[in-house]
Write a protein that holds these residues in place. Structure first.
Motif, short mmCIF file in Angstrom:
data_model
loop_
_atom_site.label_atom_id
_atom_site.label_comp_id
_atom_site.label_asym_id
_atom_site.label_seq_id
_atom_site.Cartn_x
_atom_site.Cartn_y
_atom_site.Cartn_z
N ALA A 295 0.93 -1.37 0.13
CA ALA A 295 0.22 0.10 -0.03
C ALA A 295 0.92 1.31 0.22
CB ALA A 295 -0.99 0.11 1.32
N ALA A 296 1.90 1.34 0.71
CA ALA A 296 3.29 2.39 0.59
C ALA A 296 3.35 2.48 -0.32
CB ALA A 296 3.74 2.36 1.87
N ALA A 297 3.62 1.82 -1.38
CA ALA A 297 3.96 1.98 -2.39
C ALA A 297 3.52 2.12 -3.34
CB ALA A 297 5.41 0.60 -2.78
N HIS A 298 2.15 2.00 -3.23
CA HIS A 298 1.30 2.93 -4.47
C HIS A 298 1.04 3.80 -4.21
CE1 HIS A 298 0.76 -0.38 -7.15
NE2 HIS A 298 1.22 -1.00 -6.57
N LEU A 299 0.98 4.32 -2.75
CA LEU A 299 0.49 5.59 -2.17
C LEU A 299 1.46 6.63 -2.51
CD1 LEU A 299 -1.84 6.56 -1.21
CD2 LEU A 299 -1.22 6.23 1.19
N ASP A 300 2.83 6.27 -2.74
CA ASP A 300 4.02 7.02 -2.52
C ASP A 300 3.98 7.85 -3.85
OD1 ASP A 300 6.57 8.38 -2.58
OD2 ASP A 300 6.83 6.17 -3.64
N ARG A 301 3.63 6.46 -5.09
CA ARG A 301 3.72 6.78 -6.71
C ARG A 301 2.17 7.84 -6.44
NH1 ARG A 301 5.44 1.55 -7.48
NH2 ARG A 301 3.58 0.54 -7.18
N TRP A 302 1.22 7.28 -6.01
CA TRP A 302 0.11 8.73 -6.32
C TRP A 302 0.30 9.34 -5.48
CZ3 TRP A 302 -3.92 10.26 -3.04
CH2 TRP A 302 -5.27 10.77 -3.56
N LEU A 303 0.87 10.02 -4.44
CA LEU A 303 0.64 11.33 -4.18
C LEU A 303 1.78 11.97 -4.48
CD1 LEU A 303 0.99 10.23 -0.23
CD2 LEU A 303 -1.16 11.52 -1.32
N SER A 304 2.79 11.07 -5.43
CA SER A 304 3.86 11.79 -6.94
C SER A 304 3.55 12.52 -7.78
CB SER A 304 5.33 10.81 -6.37
OG SER A 304 5.88 10.71 -5.12
N GLY A 305 2.32 11.79 -8.00
CA GLY A 305 2.14 12.18 -9.64
C GLY A 305 2.19 11.02 -10.61
N GLU A 306 2.57 9.84 -9.99
CA GLU A 306 3.01 9.01 -11.02
C GLU A 306 1.96 7.86 -11.29
OE1 GLU A 306 7.31 6.99 -9.99
OE2 GLU A 306 7.68 9.04 -8.74
N GLN A 307 0.78 7.63 -10.04
CA GLN A 307 -0.10 6.75 -10.68
C GLN A 307 -1.39 7.75 -10.90
OE1 GLN A 307 1.79 2.79 -9.00
NE2 GLN A 307 -0.07 3.65 -8.40
N LYS A 308 -2.56 7.43 -12.07
CA LYS A 308 -3.31 8.39 -11.47
C LYS A 308 -4.54 7.74 -10.57
CE LYS A 308 -5.84 5.53 -15.10
NZ LYS A 308 -6.70 6.10 -16.51
N ASP A 309 -3.99 6.42 -10.38
CA ASP A 309 -5.35 5.80 -8.94
C ASP A 309 -4.22 4.83 -8.45
OD1 ASP A 309 -5.18 3.64 -11.08
OD2 ASP A 309 -6.67 5.04 -11.91
N LEU A 310 -5.18 4.59 -7.37
CA LEU A 310 -4.37 3.31 -6.35
C LEU A 310 -4.86 1.68 -6.76
CD1 LEU A 310 -5.20 5.08 -3.87
CD2 LEU A 310 -2.89 4.86 -4.73
N ARG A 311 -5.54 1.65 -8.54
CA ARG A 311 -5.89 0.37 -8.01
C ARG A 311 -4.98 -0.50 -8.65
NH1 ARG A 311 -11.43 0.24 -12.16
NH2 ARG A 311 -12.64 2.08 -11.06
N GLY A 312 -3.80 -0.37 -8.81
CA GLY A 312 -2.71 -1.12 -8.85
C GLY A 312 -2.38 -1.72 -7.55
#
Length: 380
Positions: A295-312
C-alpha cells in the motif's frame, strides 16, 4: 502565522498502529510523506495472537526485524485429539518466525516515527468522509484531521470497509480465543504445534515465545460449535499447563473470502481490515505486512503524481496473495467439513507435512497443491 491542526492537510493518514498500519507508515515516512497515525488505544496492549510469520517478510523492510523475533521455528508437530502425531521439518533456508506482537508493532512504529511519521493515541474515529479531493476524519470530542489519502488499518473489527464500499460486503470471520502463557511447559524450542481433532471445523495452535507460549483456538467455517474453554481444558495439560492458565482474549478474525477491491479515491485497506487472513492456517501477519508495504509503495507513487489511481494496489494484492488464498479457502471448506478424513489423507500423507511447511515459510502457495488435495478429499 501557524496552521492549526484542523486546517493542516496531511499527505497520508493511517487508522491503526498495528503491524499493517505501522509497516505502511514506516515505508511512507521513508519516502518523505510524513504520515499521521491515529490509534484508538492510549497505550500498547498485550496481543496474545499466534505471532507466527514467514522469515521471508524481511525482504520487504530495509531495517532488521530480528529484535522482534523470539523463536525460529524449525519443526511443526501435528496431532489429532492429542495423539496420532505427524512431524514436519521446515526447510533450513526458510524458517518460520514467532514474534510477540506488541514487540513487533512497537519496532515498526519506532522506525516509522524516527523516519518522520507522527502518532496520536486515544483517538476513537467516528466519521470518515471525502469532500472534493480531501478526506476529513472526525473523532469523538469533535477533533478533526484532513488528508489527501487514508489507509484503513484498524483490524478485524473495523466498520469502515463496509461503510466506504470496499472489501467484502459480508466478511467471513473465524471465531478465535487466544491465550498468553508464562513458561514453556512441554513445548520445545523451535517447535510449533497444531492440533486438529479437538476443534470442530477448525484447529488449535501453540507457538513458543522466549519464556512463554501463545496458544489459540479457532473455528474457520460456520459458527463456533466447540467451546474454546473446553478445548483449552484438554489441550493445556497436554502442553504442560494448568487447564485454566493464561491471559485469554476472544475475537472475531476476518479471513480471506473472495477477490474484492481494496482501494478507492485516495483510500486503501490493509491487514485484517482488508480480510486478508489465511482461511486455512490463519496466517495473518505475513499478509498484514505485505499489504502495508505494498500500500505504501502505491500510495507513494499516487501522491507523487506517478499513478493516476490506486487500483494497482488491489491488483498486486490479488496476484501476490489473493490467488493463493482463493485455493486456500477451497481447501479449508473441504478439510474442515471432513476434518478426520482431511487429517488422514492430508496431514498424514507422506508429502503433506513438507508442503505445509513450505506454505508456512512462504516458499509455496496453495495453488501449487490445491487441485490434488481437493480431489483427494472429495473422492474419499
Amino acid at each position: 502565522m501557524s496552521i492549526s491542526e484542523e486546517e493542516r492537510i496531511h499527505a497520508a493518514l493511517i487508522l491503526g498502529a498495528g503491524a499493517a498500519g505501522a509497516a505502511a507508515a514506516a515505508h511512507l515516512a521513508a519516502t518523505g510523506h510524513h504520515p499521521l497515525i491515529l490509534e484508538r488505544d492510549f497505550s500498547p496492549r498485550i496481543k496474545p495472537c499466534g505471532g507466527g510469520m514467514a522469515a521471508s517478510v524481511q525482504q520487504w523492510f530495509p531495517f532488521p526485524l530480528d529484535p522482534a523475533v523470539e523463536q525460529v521455528i524449525r519443526r511443526v508437530d501435528f496431532s489429532w485429539c492429542l495423539s496420532d502425531p505427524v512431524v514436519a521439518e521446515l526447510p533450513g533456508d526458510a524458517p518460520f518466525w514467532i514474534v510477540r506482537r506488541e514487540t513487533l508493532d512497537q519496532l515498526l512504529l519506532t522506525e516509522a516515527l524516527s523516519a518522520g511519521a507522527e502518532l496520536i493515541r486515544g483517538v476513537d474515529v467516528t466519521d470518515i468522509r471525502r469532500s472534493g479531493r480531501i478526506w476529513t476524519i472526525t473523532a469523538e470530542g469533535g477533533r478533526q484531521w484532513k488528508s489527501r489519502s487514508v489507509v484503513i488499518a484498524d483490524g478485524s473489527g473495523s466498520p469502515w470497509p463496509q461503510r466506504l464500499g470496499l472489501g467484502a460486503k459480508q466478511p467471513q470471520t473465524a471465531s478465535t480465543m487466544s491465550v498468553r502463557l508464562e513458561g514453556r511447559g512441554h513445548l520445545a524450542d523451535g517447535c510449533a504445534r497444531f492440533e486438529f481433532g479437538l476443534v470442530k471445523q477448525g484447529f488449535a495452535w501453540a507457538f513458543p515465545l522466549a519464556g512463554g507460549v501463545n496458544v489459540g483456538v479457532g473455528s474457520f467455517i460456520g459458527k463456533q460449535d466447540a467451546d474454546p474453554e473446553e478445548v483449552l481444558a484438554q489441550l493445556l495439560p497436554d502442553l504442560g499447563f494448568p487447564p485454566d492458565a493464561g491471559i485469554r482474549q476472544r475475537g472475531q478474525l476476518r479471513v480471506w473470502n473472495g477477490h474484492h477491491r481494496l482501494d478507492g479515491d485516495g483510500l486503501l485497506l490493509v491487514g485484517d481490515a482488508a480480510s486478508l487472513c489465511d482461511p486455512f492456517l490463519a496466517e495473518g501477519l505475513r499478509p498484514a505486512l505485505m499489504s502495508g508495504c505494498t500500500a505504501a509503495a502505491h500510495l507513494d507513487r499516487w501522491l507523487s503524481g506517478e499513478q493516476k489511481d490506486l487500483r494497482g494496489y488491489s491488483r498486486a494484492m490479488r496476484d501476490n496473495w489473493g490467488e493463493s488464498m482463493a485455493w486456500g479457502r477451497r481447501i479449508a471448506q473441504v478439510f474442515y467439513r471432513f476434518p478426520g478424513v482431511g487429517y488422514q489423507l492430508g496431514i498424514k500423507r507422506p508429502t503433506a507435512p513438507q508442503r505445509i511447511a513450505q506454505i508456512l515459510s512462504g516458499e509455496m502457495g496453495y495453488g501449487d497443491i490445491a487441485q490434488r488435495v481437493i480431489k483427494r478429499l472429495l473422492l474419499k
